[in-house]
Design a protein around this motif. Structure first.
Motif: not given
Length: 297
Positions: A117-138
């Motif tokens: 669910q944390a990763i889902l939040w990242v996918k949905n919201h990280i663009a607001d922080f300058g992140g690329d939701p298409g490049r998520i690494y764990v």
């Protein structure tokens, strides 16, 4: 199996004196809930995350690394690992560090649900922080490394959240614990191993379900079996971690997954995490190559 949580007071005392030297290069947003506060299982202390983003304006969205902390599945917090967020952000990565519910409140499947669910939040919201939701690494250390591995290879944690595809593009596993708890708990080699029945339960099929070694998807026409993986173990860490990581690496290679396995001579379990205070650490150097698409084939 030894207890993976170790006192970090001395480490934190030292690191706290160093924060001013690196904080000005990044911005931290703290305690963002990644799960609805109205959810019956929402824990206001554990179901929150911190985002670290580089200062300044970038030409394009930055890669994102989500780091999961360790702590023997019964301890630990995002607050301990702020230095990882700062170091990644200083090097052009948007870093996300969640906390998650722990044993005995929940068992490992619920921990993995929280992390998904944390990763889902990242996918949905990280663009607001300058992140690329298409490049998520764990990324993760110890128990967090095992959870990161599980999310990288097991799609069902995301399909039940409504995602058609696993959003994890790669994994960086630092002295990961719990890679193959199925075989480990069947053996019960040490008297202290019974402690792990609290977070992992009493049923062998449950141990298998949360063992990344047994959950690597087979791959096929739809894509590879798992995303690229970087595995690091300490030369003087626990034998169970070395064995689990090495066998996982070999299985990934057998399935055609790009995997790199590195032993860092002389390193014990806790120093495998504390070394991440230094930005020129080999783990950061190779992580940056992976997330920026410059890793050699």
């Amino acid at each position: 199996m030894p207890v993976y949580a170790r006192p970090l007071a001395a480490l934190l005392l030292f690191l706290s004196t160093q924060v001013s030297a690196i904080s000005f290069t990044s911005k931290r947003t703290k305690d963002i809930p990644y799960k609805a506060k109205t959810s019956a299982d929402f824990n206001p202390e554990k179901n929150v995350l911190d985002v670290y983003r580089p200062n300044g304006k970038a030409n394009r969205p930055a890669p994102v690394v989500v780091f999961f902390h360790g702590g023997n599945w019964n301890s630990g917090s995002k607050n301990i690992y702020w230095f990882i967020g700062r170091r990644l952000a200083k090097q052009g990565v948007v870093a996300v560090i969640p906390s998650y519910r722990l044993s005995p409140e929940v068992q490992v499947p619920a921990m993995a649900d929280d992390c998904a669910q944390a990763i889902l939040w990242v996918k949905n919201h990280i663009a607001d922080f300058g992140g690329d939701p298409g490049r998520i690494y764990v990324m993760g250390h110890s128990a967090g490394g095992g959870l990161a591995a599980l999310l990288a290879v097991q799609d069902t944690y995301f399909t039940k959240l409504g995602l058609a595809q696993n959003p994890v593009k790669g994994a960086i596993l630092d002295d990961p614990a719990g890679i193959n708890m199925y075989d480990y708990l069947k053996e019960m080699k040490y008297p202290s191993d019974r402690q792990y029945l609290i977070p992992f339960g009493n049923k062998p099929e449950g141990w298998r379900d949360v063992s990344p070694f047994y959950q690597v998807r087979s791959g096929g026409a739809s894509g590879p079996a798992a995303p690229p993986t970087l595995l690091y173990v300490g030369g003087n860490t626990y034998p169970s971690i070395i064995d689990g990581a090495k066998s996982f690496h070999e299985k990934l290679l057998a399935l055609g997954v790009k995997s790199q396995y590195t032993v860092l001579p002389g390193k014990k379990h806790v120093p495998m995490a504390s070394q991440l205070f230094w930005k020129r650490n080999v783990i950061y150097r190779e992580t940056l190559k992976l997330v920026n698409g410059t890793q050699a084939d």
